[in-house]
Design a protein around this motif. Structure first.
Motif, mmCIF file in Angstrom:
data_model
loop_
_atom_site.group_PDB
_atom_site.id
_atom_site.type_symbol
_atom_site.label_atom_id
_atom_site.label_comp_id
_atom_site.label_asym_id
_atom_site.label_seq_id
_atom_site.Cartn_x
_atom_site.Cartn_y
_atom_site.Cartn_z
ATOM 1 N N MET A 196 0.830 -1.193 0.000
ATOM 2 C CA MET A 196 0.000 0.000 0.000
ATOM 3 C C MET A 196 0.872 1.253 0.000
ATOM 4 O O MET A 196 0.591 2.227 -0.689
ATOM 5 N N GLU A 197 1.973 1.195 0.771
ATOM 6 C CA GLU A 197 2.881 2.347 0.807
ATOM 7 C C GLU A 197 3.454 2.638 -0.581
ATOM 8 O O GLU A 197 3.649 3.796 -0.949
ATOM 9 N N ALA A 198 3.699 1.552 -1.344
ATOM 10 C CA ALA A 198 4.242 1.748 -2.691
ATOM 11 C C ALA A 198 3.245 2.449 -3.605
ATOM 12 O O ALA A 198 3.615 2.981 -4.647
ATOM 13 N N ASN A 199 1.982 2.441 -3.222
ATOM 14 C CA ASN A 199 0.955 3.130 -4.000
ATOM 15 C C ASN A 199 0.572 4.470 -3.376
ATOM 16 O O ASN A 199 -0.420 5.075 -3.748
ATOM 17 N N THR A 200 1.382 4.899 -2.399
ATOM 18 C CA THR A 200 1.060 6.145 -1.696
ATOM 19 C C THR A 200 2.128 7.198 -1.942
ATOM 20 O O THR A 200 2.310 8.117 -1.162
ATOM 21 N N GLU A 201 2.892 7.033 -3.007
ATOM 22 C CA GLU A 201 3.847 8.073 -3.407
ATOM 23 C C GLU A 201 4.055 7.985 -4.916
ATOM 24 O O GLU A 201 3.795 6.950 -5.511
ATOM 25 N N VAL A 202 4.545 9.065 -5.505
ATOM 26 C CA VAL A 202 4.817 9.047 -6.946
ATOM 27 C C VAL A 202 6.314 9.021 -7.234
ATOM 28 O O VAL A 202 6.733 9.056 -8.375
ATOM 29 N N TYR A 203 7.098 8.925 -6.168
ATOM 30 C CA TYR A 203 8.552 8.882 -6.267
ATOM 31 C C TYR A 203 9.025 7.718 -7.144
ATOM 32 O O TYR A 203 10.032 7.812 -7.830
ATOM 33 N N HIS A 204 8.253 6.609 -7.115
ATOM 34 C CA HIS A 204 8.680 5.400 -7.817
ATOM 35 C C HIS A 204 8.323 5.429 -9.308
ATOM 36 O O HIS A 204 8.781 4.569 -10.060
ATOM 37 N N VAL A 205 7.520 6.376 -9.712
ATOM 38 C CA VAL A 205 6.948 6.328 -11.060
ATOM 39 C C VAL A 205 7.985 6.277 -12.191
ATOM 40 O O VAL A 205 7.893 5.433 -13.082
ATOM 41 N N PRO A 206 9.003 7.158 -12.209
ATOM 42 C CA PRO A 206 9.939 7.138 -13.345
ATOM 43 C C PRO A 206 10.671 5.791 -13.498
ATOM 44 O O PRO A 206 10.957 5.380 -14.621
ATOM 45 N N ASN A 207 10.956 5.129 -12.368
ATOM 46 C CA ASN A 207 11.716 3.879 -12.446
ATOM 47 C C ASN A 207 10.834 2.646 -12.612
ATOM 48 O O ASN A 207 11.177 1.718 -13.339
ATOM 49 N N ILE A 208 9.699 2.626 -11.925
ATOM 50 C CA ILE A 208 8.847 1.434 -11.956
ATOM 51 C C ILE A 208 7.874 1.462 -13.147
ATOM 52 O O ILE A 208 7.533 0.429 -13.716
ATOM 53 N N HIS A 209 7.434 2.668 -13.515
ATOM 54 C CA HIS A 209 6.440 2.777 -14.595
ATOM 55 C C HIS A 209 6.932 3.688 -15.727
ATOM 56 O O HIS A 209 6.243 4.655 -16.096
ATOM 57 N N PRO A 210 8.112 3.424 -16.296
ATOM 58 C CA PRO A 210 8.655 4.376 -17.283
ATOM 59 C C PRO A 210 7.766 4.579 -18.506
ATOM 60 O O PRO A 210 7.734 5.672 -19.073
ATOM 61 N N THR A 211 7.032 3.542 -18.915
ATOM 62 C CA THR A 211 6.222 3.689 -20.139
ATOM 63 C C THR A 211 4.723 3.754 -19.862
ATOM 64 O O THR A 211 3.948 4.145 -20.735
ATOM 65 N N THR A 212 4.291 3.370 -18.664
ATOM 66 C CA THR A 212 2.849 3.303 -18.408
ATOM 67 C C THR A 212 2.312 4.538 -17.674
ATOM 68 O O THR A 212 1.340 5.148 -18.104
ATOM 69 N N VAL A 213 2.951 4.904 -16.549
ATOM 70 C CA VAL A 213 2.435 6.032 -15.752
ATOM 71 C C VAL A 213 3.255 7.304 -15.969
ATOM 72 O O VAL A 213 2.709 8.408 -15.985
ATOM 73 N N ALA A 214 4.570 7.136 -16.158
ATOM 74 C CA ALA A 214 5.448 8.310 -16.266
ATOM 75 C C ALA A 214 4.986 9.324 -17.314
ATOM 76 O O ALA A 214 5.073 10.538 -17.076
ATOM 77 N N PRO A 215 4.469 8.887 -18.482
ATOM 78 C CA PRO A 215 4.012 9.885 -19.459
ATOM 79 C C PRO A 215 2.780 10.659 -19.009
ATOM 80 O O PRO A 215 2.433 11.674 -19.610
ATOM 81 N N LEU A 216 2.101 10.179 -17.939
ATOM 82 C CA LEU A 216 0.839 10.799 -17.523
ATOM 83 C C LEU A 216 1.019 11.914 -16.502
ATOM 84 O O LEU A 216 0.174 12.795 -16.393
ATOM 85 N N LEU A 217 2.080 11.835 -15.708
ATOM 86 C CA LEU A 217 2.181 12.810 -14.614
ATOM 87 C C LEU A 217 3.613 13.269 -14.399
ATOM 88 O O LEU A 217 4.564 12.557 -14.700
ATOM 89 N N ASP A 218 3.718 14.480 -13.908
ATOM 90 C CA ASP A 218 5.016 15.053 -13.582
ATOM 91 C C ASP A 218 5.262 14.827 -12.089
ATOM 92 O O ASP A 218 4.745 15.565 -11.248
#
Ligand SMILES: [Fe+2]
Length: 213
Positions: free
Chosen positions: A1-23
């Motif tokens: 749940m903690e991993a879904n409570t921050e956006v710090y992980h987005v560039p590394n964990i979701h480079p093609t799925t979430v990263a293009p959606l949010l800064d």
């Protein structure tokens, strides 16, 4: 749940799925009383948000009319204490519910709540083929869970320094300790009560600073 409570992980964990959606660098956290919280992040400046909009609208056929401007222009995620994490857009409310069901075990419940599409086929935000497998984003989110849990239990693990982007995680833990009772949690297991009322909605020292300038 903690991993879904921050956006710090987005560039590394979701480079093609979430990263293009949010800064992720421009995210704003709001801490609410009793451990609740909200994250807002705008789309990346580079494409003016068009990319985010087009991906968010895939398959969506009905709007939730009452959803406000922030949900329509940014990615936002609500944390409802203790175990609910959900996005909210003008098309969908998609809660992930986390249920601890044993030592080192957790059941993840995925919900997609959306207006009636009228043809019997509802949207499914989190899974593929009606639960056959998790969607790519959730596969990315859960991929390293076992290893992370193991490393947290290793003797070498002394804790994690959390940044502003992870403030909601700290806020959650602070509130969990309070609910249990600060005198009942062994000192080695509790977190320091460092987030004061000045950071809890409607207070925000940054906004106060802006208003006084
Ligand atoms: Fe994620």
């Amino acid at each position: 749940m903690e991993a879904n409570t921050e956006v710090y992980h987005v560039p590394n964990i979701h480079p093609t799925t979430v990263a293009p959606l949010l800064d992720h660098r421009r995210n704003v956290n709001t801490l609410y009383a009793n451990g609740h919280g909200r994250m807002v992040a705008p789309p990346p400046r580079v494409n003016g948000g068009q990319n985010a909009e087009s991906i968010r609208e895939v398959g969506a056929r009905a709007e939730i009319a009452t959803v406000g401007e922030i949900a329509r222009t940014c990615i936002q995620s609500y944390g409802i204490f203790p175990n609910w994490v959900s996005q909210l857009t003008q098309f969908v409310l998609a809660p992930l519910l986390f249920w601890p069901n044993g030592i080192n075990k957790c059941r993840l419940e995925c919900w997609t709540i959306a207006p009636d599409w009228g043809d019997g086929e509802g949207p499914d935000y989190w899974t593929v083929n009606n639960g056959e497998r998790l969607c790519d984003i959730l596969l990315e989110d859960t991929e390293f869970g076992t290893q992370i849990q193991r490393s947290m239990e290793s003797p070498g693990f002394k804790g994690v320094p959390l940044s502003y982007q992870e403030a909601r995680i700290y806020h959650w833990n602070q509130n969990a300790d309070r609910m249990i009772g600060l005198d009942k949690v062994p000192s080695g297991l509790s977190v320091e009560q460092v987030i004061g009322e000045d950071w809890v909605h409607p207070n925000d020292p940054r906004v106060t600073g802006l208003n006084s300038q």
